[in-house]
Design an enzyme around this catalytic site. Structure first.
Site, PDB file in Angstrom:
ATOM      1  N   ASP A 147     -14.511  -6.848   0.529  1.00  0.00           N
ATOM      2  CA  ASP A 147     -15.350  -7.429  -0.526  1.00  0.00           C
ATOM      3  C   ASP A 147     -16.417  -8.280   0.169  1.00  0.00           C
ATOM      4  O   ASP A 147     -16.496  -8.307   1.396  1.00  0.00           O
ATOM      5  CB  ASP A 147     -14.519  -8.229  -1.533  1.00  0.00           C
ATOM      6  N   LYS A 170     -13.165  -1.633  -3.420  1.00  0.00           N
ATOM      7  CA  LYS A 170     -12.449  -2.912  -3.352  1.00  0.00           C
ATOM      8  C   LYS A 170     -11.233  -2.885  -4.270  1.00  0.00           C
ATOM      9  O   LYS A 170     -10.121  -3.218  -3.840  1.00  0.00           O
ATOM     10  CB  LYS A 170     -13.405  -4.054  -3.729  1.00  0.00           C
TER      11      LYS A 170
END
Length: 202
Positions: free
Chosen positions: A130, A112
């Site tokens: 995410d 991420k």
DNA sequence: ATCCCGAGGG
DNA sequence: CCCTCTGGAT
């Protein structure tokens, strides 16, 4: 419908996006499990004391912990940002790498955070998976997996690369504003009428 | 009191 | 897969 969301949602400017690559790297590591506001509150003191990789790599962890205490996870984050500074100095010659494989070797940087760096530092197409992004994609019915790498493949098969960055930012925004994990606000969600999960909280 | 988020380690 | 680590939200 993913492309509709990617095109029509408001821009959500990152509070970290105007900083240098080094500052963005450190800010992204500190941002895990916290808000940009919390991170921005500690960055001036941090970069005033440790302006670049050499200074931060040589920092005493306890001193860094004092400065970043309010962002949470301060023990590991202090070691991570010191380790990250040492890594870019020793392994990357002082520059921030521009590929996913290299970025995720930096302490404190997962897929991420690496995606955020690829997007904001290098303007590279990246699908930033995410938990918000993944939850929205699954509720809309475009994937049924939890694994971020496999979910990313599902999205890549649907969206052209020129929409990856906007989809990442805007589906994340949508997840945070409406598509809550526990109790989604389907009554306020602009695409509830097209969502197979609307009203089910699944 | 319990859940939620990202990274990392077992 | 499991779990920990913080702080904030509910």
């Amino acid at each position: 419908m993913l492309d509709v969301l990617a095109r029509e949602y408001p821009e959500t400017p990152s509070l970290l996006s105007h900083r240098s690559p080094f500052e963005l790297l450190i800010g992204v590591i500190l941002s895990a499990q916290t808000t940009d506001e919390q991170v921005n509150a500690v960055l001036p003191a941090l970069f005033s004391r440790y302006p670049g990789p050499p200074e931060l790599a040589a920092a005493v962890p306890a001193e860094v912990e004092k400065i970043i205490h309010s962002v949470g996870f301060f023990r590991r984050k202090a070691l991570n940002i010191i380790g990250a500074a040492a890594h870019v100095r020793d392994v990357q010659g002082g520059t921030i790498p521009a590929t996913m494989d290299e970025l995720v070797r930096i302490p404190g940087v997962g897929r991420k955070s690496a995606g955020v760096i690829l997007l904001h530092v290098y303007d590279k197409p990246a699908i930033i998976v995410d938990t918000h992004f993944g939850r929205v994609v699954r509720r809309l019915g475009y994937s049924d997996v939890r694994d971020p790498v496999r979910l990313e493949r599902d999205v890549a098969a649907i969206l052209p690369p020129e929409l990856w960055n906007s989809a990442s930012m805007r589906l994340n925004y949508h997840g945070r504003r409406y598509c809550f994990a526990r109790k989604p606000a389907c009554g306020n969600c602009p695409v509830a009428a097209l969502c197979p999960s609307a009203g089910t909280s699944g």
